[in-house]
Motif scaffolding. Structure first.
Motif, PDB file in Angstrom:
ATOM      1  N   CYS A 133      21.178 -39.235  -3.570  1.00 10.43           N
ATOM      2  CA  CYS A 133      21.142 -41.147  -3.723  1.00 10.43           C
ATOM      3  C   CYS A 133      19.843 -40.622  -3.445  1.00 10.43           C
ATOM      4  CB  CYS A 133      21.221 -41.588  -2.109  1.00 10.43           C
ATOM      5  SG  CYS A 133      22.972 -41.528  -1.778  1.00 10.43           S
ATOM      6  N   LYS A 134      19.133 -39.780  -3.781  1.00  9.34           N
ATOM      7  CA  LYS A 134      17.564 -39.545  -3.989  1.00  9.34           C
ATOM      8  C   LYS A 134      17.209 -39.050  -5.629  1.00  9.34           C
ATOM      9  CE  LYS A 134      15.582 -38.149   0.676  1.00  9.34           C
ATOM     10  NZ  LYS A 134      15.272 -36.680   1.191  1.00  9.34           N
ATOM     11  N   ASN A 135      15.745 -40.231  -5.667  1.00 17.66           N
ATOM     12  CA  ASN A 135      15.537 -39.514  -7.347  1.00 17.66           C
ATOM     13  C   ASN A 135      15.671 -38.746  -7.900  1.00 17.66           C
ATOM     14  OD1 ASN A 135      13.194 -39.219  -7.100  1.00 17.66           O
ATOM     15  ND2 ASN A 135      12.650 -41.538  -7.170  1.00 17.66           N
ATOM     16  N   PHE A 136      15.464 -37.788  -9.315  1.00 26.94           N
ATOM     17  CA  PHE A 136      15.414 -36.494  -9.398  1.00 26.94           C
ATOM     18  C   PHE A 136      14.185 -36.067  -8.682  1.00 26.94           C
ATOM     19  CE2 PHE A 136      12.767 -33.777 -11.940  1.00 26.94           C
ATOM     20  CZ  PHE A 136      13.715 -32.095 -11.879  1.00 26.94           C
ATOM     21  N   PHE A 137      13.177 -36.318  -8.376  1.00 24.76           N
ATOM     22  CA  PHE A 137      11.492 -36.264  -7.840  1.00 24.76           C
ATOM     23  C   PHE A 137      11.931 -36.133  -6.654  1.00 24.76           C
ATOM     24  CE2 PHE A 137       6.806 -36.565  -6.344  1.00 24.76           C
ATOM     25  CZ  PHE A 137       6.701 -35.528  -6.889  1.00 24.76           C
ATOM     26  N   GLN A 138      12.697 -36.859  -6.108  1.00 25.90           N
ATOM     27  CA  GLN A 138      12.824 -36.476  -4.384  1.00 25.90           C
ATOM     28  C   GLN A 138      13.272 -35.435  -4.372  1.00 25.90           C
ATOM     29  OE1 GLN A 138      14.058 -40.373  -3.852  1.00 25.90           O
ATOM     30  NE2 GLN A 138      11.943 -41.150  -2.507  1.00 25.90           N
ATOM     31  N   ARG A 139      14.976 -35.364  -4.681  1.00 27.28           N
ATOM     32  CA  ARG A 139      14.880 -33.934  -4.635  1.00 27.28           C
ATOM     33  C   ARG A 139      14.378 -32.373  -4.829  1.00 27.28           C
ATOM     34  NH1 ARG A 139      19.023 -37.651  -8.126  1.00 27.28           N
ATOM     35  NH2 ARG A 139      19.077 -35.846  -8.913  1.00 27.28           N
ATOM     36  N   PHE A 140      13.778 -32.544  -5.761  1.00 28.89           N
ATOM     37  CA  PHE A 140      13.079 -31.854  -6.384  1.00 28.89           C
ATOM     38  C   PHE A 140      12.081 -31.226  -5.222  1.00 28.89           C
ATOM     39  CE2 PHE A 140       8.951 -29.830  -8.227  1.00 28.89           C
ATOM     40  CZ  PHE A 140       9.738 -29.127  -8.626  1.00 28.89           C
ATOM     41  N   LEU A 141      11.070 -32.241  -4.854  1.00 29.57           N
ATOM     42  CA  LEU A 141      10.155 -32.120  -3.037  1.00 29.57           C
ATOM     43  C   LEU A 141      11.237 -31.888  -2.222  1.00 29.57           C
ATOM     44  CD1 LEU A 141       7.696 -34.959  -4.056  1.00 29.57           C
ATOM     45  CD2 LEU A 141       7.245 -32.351  -4.616  1.00 29.57           C
ATOM     46  N   SER A 142      12.953 -32.164  -2.047  1.00 29.88           N
ATOM     47  CA  SER A 142      13.297 -31.706  -0.772  1.00 29.88           C
ATOM     48  C   SER A 142      13.655 -30.334  -0.278  1.00 29.88           C
ATOM     49  CB  SER A 142      13.981 -32.801  -0.691  1.00 29.88           C
ATOM     50  OG  SER A 142      15.208 -32.015  -1.605  1.00 29.88           O
ATOM     51  N   ARG A 143      13.307 -29.031  -2.273  1.00 27.89           N
ATOM     52  CA  ARG A 143      13.780 -27.868  -1.951  1.00 27.89           C
ATOM     53  C   ARG A 143      12.695 -27.606  -1.434  1.00 27.89           C
ATOM     54  NH1 ARG A 143      17.992 -26.292  -4.078  1.00 27.89           N
ATOM     55  NH2 ARG A 143      19.491 -27.807  -5.223  1.00 27.89           N
ATOM     56  N   VAL A 285      11.853 -18.603   5.018  1.00 29.27           N
ATOM     57  CA  VAL A 285      11.098 -19.679   4.511  1.00 29.27           C
ATOM     58  C   VAL A 285      11.282 -20.362   3.191  1.00 29.27           C
ATOM     59  CG1 VAL A 285       8.396 -20.261   4.520  1.00 29.27           C
ATOM     60  CG2 VAL A 285       9.203 -19.166   5.775  1.00 29.27           C
ATOM     61  N   THR A 286      10.939 -19.696   2.339  1.00 29.60           N
ATOM     62  CA  THR A 286      11.448 -20.244   0.836  1.00 29.60           C
ATOM     63  C   THR A 286      13.062 -20.529   0.156  1.00 29.60           C
ATOM     64  OG1 THR A 286      12.178 -17.025   0.683  1.00 29.60           O
ATOM     65  CG2 THR A 286      10.239 -18.697   0.594  1.00 29.60           C
ATOM     66  N   GLY A 287      14.171 -20.573   1.273  1.00 32.77           N
ATOM     67  CA  GLY A 287      15.769 -20.607   1.450  1.00 32.77           C
ATOM     68  C   GLY A 287      16.127 -21.628   0.828  1.00 32.77           C
ATOM     69  N   LYS A 288      14.859 -23.076   1.381  1.00 34.41           N
ATOM     70  CA  LYS A 288      15.952 -24.055   0.253  1.00 34.41           C
ATOM     71  C   LYS A 288      15.396 -23.580  -0.858  1.00 34.41           C
ATOM     72  CE  LYS A 288      16.280 -28.805   2.237  1.00 34.41           C
ATOM     73  NZ  LYS A 288      15.797 -29.849   3.215  1.00 34.41           N
ATOM     74  N   ILE A 294      19.951 -19.139   5.916  1.00 35.04           N
ATOM     75  CA  ILE A 294      19.368 -18.533   6.980  1.00 35.04           C
ATOM     76  C   ILE A 294      20.103 -17.209   7.046  1.00 35.04           C
ATOM     77  CG2 ILE A 294      18.762 -17.821   9.161  1.00 35.04           C
ATOM     78  CD1 ILE A 294      17.754 -20.420   9.682  1.00 35.04           C
ATOM     79  N   SER A 295      21.362 -16.956   7.194  1.00 41.46           N
ATOM     80  CA  SER A 295      22.307 -15.440   7.014  1.00 41.46           C
ATOM     81  C   SER A 295      21.655 -14.739   5.708  1.00 41.46           C
ATOM     82  CB  SER A 295      23.813 -16.016   7.132  1.00 41.46           C
ATOM     83  OG  SER A 295      24.046 -16.722   6.280  1.00 41.46           O
ATOM     84  N   ASP A 296      21.420 -15.132   4.456  1.00 38.32           N
ATOM     85  CA  ASP A 296      21.406 -14.776   3.469  1.00 38.32           C
ATOM     86  C   ASP A 296      19.906 -13.407   3.714  1.00 38.32           C
ATOM     87  OD1 ASP A 296      21.485 -14.062   0.309  1.00 38.32           O
ATOM     88  OD2 ASP A 296      19.255 -15.008   0.564  1.00 38.32           O
ATOM     89  N   SER A 297      18.909 -14.370   5.289  1.00 36.86           N
ATOM     90  CA  SER A 297      17.953 -13.520   4.971  1.00 36.86           C
ATOM     91  C   SER A 297      18.464 -12.308   6.323  1.00 36.86           C
ATOM     92  CB  SER A 297      16.874 -14.919   5.441  1.00 36.86           C
ATOM     93  OG  SER A 297      16.621 -15.966   4.704  1.00 36.86           O
TER      94      SER A 297
END
Length: 553
Positions: A133-143, A285-288, A294-297
């Motif tokens: 539901c967020k716009n592209f910029f919000q979705r980008f920042l959330s990562r 820290v960079t997972g998102k 986390i299991s990938d780390s």
């Protein structure tokens, strides 16, 4: 194929990615267990059970269990068994009768997921995706945001200062009323001491003093902290007030601390086992950003030794002597005690630390050859004993076994270093049952003391499929099993006025994926391991993790 299960055949083959896959066993024809990791509804009001045999009338109290009970939110699914929403269970026992109820933990994670009808809080093996539901910029920042620690406390029931909590391995626990199973308070470790979490397996002294462990991350890298919680409350509203950090141990690798699920404790020492399962903090820290959980780390580094750190409980002093062993993986310790100048350390361990990532939900729901393949790539877990000499000084000889008893060895090879090998706490017959996990003892009377018996689950499947009593005198075992039944962790409850270590009963929740509504509470005579009774529950229950017995007068 029971005969195949007894073999420990190590094979390798090339996968499509050209990665070598180890095979530790060669088992064929495992039955599908998909239904024991399926979502259920909770049962918040007590319901009756159907008793077969008899439940001893002296048992009065509640058998409390914790584990995942919901594996999807809306049309999204959790990836890992450890991720399911916490479901708390209570088997209330009195006068030979049993009632059952369950309640989903009212965690922030559960509430937010339910409200949005999708997974909004990341778990161990599941990373949340940006809100559509967020716009592209919000979705980008959330990562670029750090993952919020989950409060989905689905691992165990624990006690601090006489109160019951449910816990996972993050910094947040929930105080729970054991009678109603309702959440009464959210408690954050980091509000009291500088730790980023704590284990779900604390150790408690007879006076109620409790020890635990938690990591902290600072400019100098990661540290392991030994935590001490006082035994009593100053006010009725107290939670972790008075908690202190007994000592901090810097990680051998500042950016890749070891993962630990628990630790050991003797009369005078806390024993921290720094194993070669590493958590890559940069990856976490960079997972998102990378879309990885986390299991990938988590990574297993078999080039590293295992290190046993001894911390004196009264002074907080960390022993200058480091006790080393070959690479091993351990989730649960059995017991530890001091005797004749040695610290005896018993644990369930394996020689491979990659199993944790095999327990994703997709693997547990496989069938046929695909299910066999998952099981055959899991290293067996067996009970082992290490013997650590406590009085190592400049007079201690080099290159000589310092342990005069048993087959475990301890050899000083450098100024403050001792290399240890283990003694097997089992005979060949345990191999036929797939090894042993979820160990339990008569904790109240024998934790930190010499003991004779421990109990656990045999693992001829991805989950426990038998109950085992091990007798250290002669390394003999007794077994309870029935085809198609999967018992959970055995919990020992002592009988009134018990005079012997195994006077009491073993309780376990037994699940079968073969029939609907066929779960039951099993009660065994701990001495003979004969079945006394079972209480069948008219609802389905998923396979869970840990539990405890709360006695009432």
């Amino acid at each position: 194929c029971r005969s195949g299960r007894a073999k420990a055949i190590s094979k390798s083959k090339w996968s499509k990615s050209r990665k070598i896959i180890k095979h530790f066993t060669d088992v064929h024809g495992l039955p599908c267990i998909e239904k024991i990791v399926s979502s259920v509804e909770d049962t918040p009001e007590p319901i009756g059970t159907d008793i077969t045999g008899s439940i001893p009338v002296w048992i009065r109290g509640s058998f409390l269990r914790n584990g995942p009970g919901k594996f999807e939110i809306g049309n999204q699914k959790f990836n890992h068994w450890f991720d399911g929403m916490a479901l708390l269970h209570q088997f209330k026992i009195a006068e030979g009768r049993v009632t059952y109820k369950s309640r989903f933990l009212s965690s922030d994670s559960f509430t937010a997921n339910k409200e949005h009808n999708r997974i909004v809080v990341s778990e161990f093996g599941t990373i949340t995706m940006p809100d559509p539901c967020k716009n592209f910029f919000q979705r980008f920042l959330s990562r670029f945001e750090l993952p919020k620690p989950t409060d989905n406390a689905n691992v165990s029931f624990v006690t601090y200062k006489g109160d019951y909590y449910v816990s996972t391995e993050t910094n947040i626990m929930h105080k729970v009323d054991p009678e109603t199973l309702k959440t009464t308070k959210k408690v954050d470790w980091s509000k009291f001491i500088a730790v980023n979490g704590a284990t779900a397996h604390p150790h408690t002294e007879p006076d109620g003093t409790t020890y635990n462990m938690g990591n902290s991350y600072g400019a100098k890298g990661a540290s392991y902290n030994i935590i001490k919680v006082p035994p009593t409350k100053a006010t009725a509203e107290d939670t972790l007030e008075g908690v202190s950090v007994l000592c901090s141990i810097p990680s051998s690798d500042k950016s890749k601390p070891s993962y630990y699920h628990s630790f050991a404790m003797s009369e005078n020492y806390v024993v921290f086992i720094e194993q070669p399962i590493k958590m890559d903090l940069l990856k976490i820290v960079t997972g998102k950003l990378r879309g990885k959980s986390i299991s990938d780390s988590f990574l297993w580094d078999p080039t590293l030794n295992t290190i046993f750190h001894l911390i004196h409980k009264q002074t907080g002093t960390v022993s200058a002597v480091k006790y080393l062993a070959k690479p091993l993986s351990t989730l649960h310790q059995i017991n530890a005690y001091e005797e004749d100048g040695f610290l005896v350390l018993d644990m369930c361990a394996s020689d491979d630390g990659e199993a944790i990532n095999n327990y994703n939900v997709q693997n547990l729901r496989k069938s046929g050859e695909a299910l066999d393949e998952v099981y055959n790539t899991l290293c067996r877990v067996f009970p082992r004993r290490f013997v650590l000499p406590l009085n190592v000084d400049q007079e201690t000889p080099y290159g000589r076994n310092l342990n005069p008893k048993g087959s475990a060895t301890s050899v000083r090879f450098a100024k403050n270093k001792v290399f240890c090998t283990h003694e097997d706490l089992h005979g060949e017959d345990l191999s036929e049952y797939g090894g042993l996990e979820f160990p339990q003892i008569n904790y109240t009377k024998y934790n930190t003391r010499p003991y004779r018996y421990f109990y656990g689950c045999g693992f001829r499947h991805l989950v426990g499929d038998s109950l085992i009593k091990m007798d250290l005198s002669g390394k003999r075992m007794k077994v309870w099993e029935e085809p198609g039944l999967y018992p959970s962790e055995p919990v020992f409850v002592p009988s009134p006025n018990a005079t012997e270590e195994d006077d009491g009963v073993i309780m376990s929740v037994v699940i079968t994926p073969n029939k609907d509504k066929s779960t039951f509470l099993l009660v065994l005579d701990a001495k003979t391991f004969a079945e006394l009774g079972r209480a069948a529950v008219p609802v389905n229950i998923p396979y869970g993790f840990h539990g405890t017995f709360s006695a009432t007068a």
